[in-house]
Motif scaffolding. Structure first.
Motif, short mmCIF file in Angstrom:
data_model
loop_
_atom_site.label_atom_id
_atom_site.label_comp_id
_atom_site.label_asym_id
_atom_site.label_seq_id
_atom_site.Cartn_x
_atom_site.Cartn_y
_atom_site.Cartn_z
N LEU B 248 -2.95 -5.14 -0.95
CA LEU B 248 -3.82 -6.03 -1.73
C LEU B 248 -3.35 -6.03 -3.18
O LEU B 248 -3.46 -5.04 -3.88
CB LEU B 248 -5.28 -5.57 -1.67
N CYS B 249 -2.80 -7.16 -3.58
CA CYS B 249 -2.29 -7.30 -4.94
C CYS B 249 -3.30 -8.04 -5.80
O CYS B 249 -3.46 -7.76 -6.98
CB CYS B 249 -0.97 -8.05 -4.89
N GLY B 250 -4.00 -8.97 -5.20
CA GLY B 250 -4.97 -9.76 -5.92
C GLY B 250 -5.66 -10.69 -4.94
O GLY B 250 -5.39 -10.64 -3.73
N ALA B 251 -6.54 -11.52 -5.46
CA ALA B 251 -7.30 -12.42 -4.60
C ALA B 251 -7.59 -13.69 -5.38
O ALA B 251 -8.73 -14.02 -5.67
CB ALA B 251 -8.59 -11.73 -4.16
N TYR B 255 -11.05 -15.67 -7.76
CA TYR B 255 -11.22 -15.22 -9.15
C TYR B 255 -12.18 -16.09 -9.95
O TYR B 255 -12.79 -15.63 -10.90
CB TYR B 255 -9.87 -15.21 -9.88
N GLY B 263 -16.22 -10.64 2.19
CA GLY B 263 -14.95 -10.18 2.71
C GLY B 263 -14.71 -10.70 4.11
O GLY B 263 -15.55 -11.42 4.68
N MET B 277 -5.18 -0.78 4.52
CA MET B 277 -5.30 -1.82 3.50
C MET B 277 -5.38 -1.10 2.17
O MET B 277 -6.24 -0.23 1.99
CB MET B 277 -6.56 -2.64 3.76
N GLU B 278 -4.50 -1.43 1.26
CA GLU B 278 -4.44 -0.63 0.04
C GLU B 278 -4.18 -1.51 -1.17
O GLU B 278 -3.35 -2.41 -1.13
CB GLU B 278 -3.34 0.44 0.19
N GLY B 279 -4.89 -1.23 -2.24
CA GLY B 279 -4.70 -1.94 -3.48
C GLY B 279 -3.89 -1.12 -4.46
O GLY B 279 -3.73 0.09 -4.29
N PHE B 280 -3.36 -1.79 -5.47
CA PHE B 280 -2.56 -1.08 -6.47
C PHE B 280 -2.55 -1.92 -7.74
O PHE B 280 -2.86 -3.11 -7.73
CB PHE B 280 -1.13 -0.85 -5.97
N VAL B 281 -2.17 -1.29 -8.83
CA VAL B 281 -2.05 -1.96 -10.12
C VAL B 281 -0.70 -1.55 -10.71
O VAL B 281 -0.36 -0.37 -10.73
CB VAL B 281 -3.20 -1.56 -11.07
#
Lengths: 342, 342
Positions: B248-251, B255, B263, B277-281
């Motif tokens: 998950l990079c963005g959505a 926005y 969801g 499922m994993e997000g990151f910055v």
């Protein structure tokens, strides 16, 4: 019914919404005089275990196990006694555990993908299905392998008074974590605090879960082990600390919905807080079961591990007993006893 | 405006729904005669970069960067030229990159948590913000560190014609993966197939995404890099192979929603298919930026890597240029040029 008869609950219809007795058909059939193949055994079922995952087994969609076919006896975990054997590892009289069916007698072993295992000497059948059963293995591997808690972490567990949840809560406590359990009703919460020695509980029937998570976990939740899904998952997500892990074990809140409920509105928190959300199925870890059983036996032997068994009885009550799980009526591992061993 | 003046776009109101020029105020102020502190520099902004993540920066909620305050100039990535320096590492005349603001001149350096970096010799400002910019680092670390693709894996990318998505698609291809890109419109899809050499594209404006994923990825998707969220995330989830990873990079699809959308309805697939499922910055990976830049420079130098820059101009057009991202109007990395270097 005599010893010459078998009794079965067959899947009659695929449920849409709440699963219940109306989806099964009770039949009495002659006891097969089986011509056992090599490795096969005829097993008399003594005790059945019930698990929320069974709701998924009757859906006609591909999953980690094939769907139970219409007209076939329902699949279940259970304990049985071998009454006829063509398998030297499972002699007549042996107590065995594994996947059986909602029937008095079943044939197992041989080439089955999920063979029965002989019960370790002296294990009571109830304990084999409860504290040493698949729900505890689910807790052990899901928490430790997927959630990867570190000592000092805050671990949040939903469905915390259930068989899986209470094992998760206690394994987390024994690994040095602060544990908060979410359960329905003061009786379950009290048991969690007093017997399972969790640090705090949230009664979702009388408290706002998100508010209480924020109060009880001011530094955020490092590992959230979720058995419930729906609004509980959304509330837990909102309380996660940066870098947290959400272990998805199941989503009992939605299993009997006619249409799948939407997911959480706050999934973007996975990005901004760098969260990992991961699902797992315990059958992937069965080859490592001895590791978990050994740890559980030590904790149970030391008196550090609490569990409860909710034992119903009566072959006629099998489908209704499954429903107890989805109504939150069970107190501990849901079992149903059919017979004592010979 | 003269060289003795500064010009700024200040955040005037927090948007509810689509962000636009009405949320910013254009002001002309005297050029500060700064009393620079040790390590500080006065920078003339030459070029601004635009990224969907900027929509999050104007929300008044804690996130990975503090919210832009009302009345302050909007934050942005950019390239500038040092016009006055108290920092020996950034002498007068040096081209620098990093976080600047929507203004002609800004003071940076010193104790700033996000200091400016001197641009490597000879790098065109546009390339520093596009193919060697934060969006490419996002692609590199998100795909490789979070998604962990293996050669032969099927990688699905949404927002695939954007700056991040097209870099993900090409890095996946260069790592030996089969790549399917989702983008809006045949022009973007054609560019992905011909310039980025992805294996297949899905035009979400004219095709049913879930159906096409199933057709194009019969073995399932191993890594899904999602920039879009919403129904695209749900369609991607449905197409995942067992053991797959969703990055998950963005959505971007959500926005500018006034209320967060629910969801995906099929999150239970995370359990039955053992998905992560994993997000990151990307700012967590900035210390490893040289590794990514080195790889990107090699691919770009070999002619194996395509990118596009969508360069707008005019200080007055800054807020409207941000909106282009959310309308899908940009073709490649969205930039806006303010001045040439001296």
């Amino acid at each position: 019914m005599t010893d010459q008869q078998n009794e079965q609950w067959l899947l009659k219809a695929r449920p849409v919404g709440m699963i219940g007795p109306e989806h099964f058909e009770h039949v009495v059939t002659p006891l097969p005089e089986p011509d056992l193949g090599a490795g096969e055994v005829l097993v008399k079922v003594l005790m059945l275990g019930f698990d929320p995952a069974m709701r998924g087994w009757v859906e006609d969609v591909p999953s980690y196990l094939p769907p139970v076919a219409l007209g076939e006896p329902m699949r279940a975990s259970g304990i049985g006694q071998v009454v006829k054997s063509e398998n030297p590892n499972m002699p007549e009289g042996a107590l065995v555990q594994g996947l059986v069916n909602w029937q008095r007698y079943c044939i197992a072993g041989g080439d089955s993908a999920m063979p029965l295992q002989v019960l370790p000497e002296g294990t009571p059948p109830g304990m084999a299905l409860s504290v040493f059963g698949a729900t505890s293995l689910t807790a052990y591997f899901g928490l430790l392998d997927v959630g990867k808690p570190k000592p000092g972490d805050t671990v949040l567990v939903s469905g915390a008074a259930g068989a899986t949840g209470s094992a998760v809560a206690q394994i987390a406590r024994l690994k040095g974590c602060k544990v908060v359990g979410i359960a329905g009703g003061e009786e379950k919460c009290q048991w969690l605090r007093e017997a399972c020695k969790v640090d705090a509980t949230i009664d979702y029937k009388s408290e706002d879960v998100a508010t209480r998570i924020a109060e009880l976990c001011p530094e955020g939740v490092n590992v959230f082990f979720d058995n419930v899904g729906g609004s509980t998952l959304e509330a837990g997500l909102a309380g996660m600390a940066e870098g947290g892990r959400i272990v998805l074990c199941g989503a009992i809140s939605g299993y009997n919905d006619e249409k799948p409920a939407p997911g959480p509105h706050n999934l973007m928190l996975l990005v901004v807080r760098r969260l990992r959300m991961e699902g797992f199925v315990v059958i992937d870890y069965l080859d490592r079961a001895p590791e978990a059983i050994e740890a559980l036996m030590e904790w149970v032997g030391d008196g550090q591990f609490a569990w409860r068994e909710d034992v119903q009885s009566g072959f006629e009550n099998i489908p209704a007993t499954l429903q107890r799980l989805f109504r939150g009526e069970n107190q501990g591992k849901q079992l149903l006893k059919l017979a004592d061993p010979d």
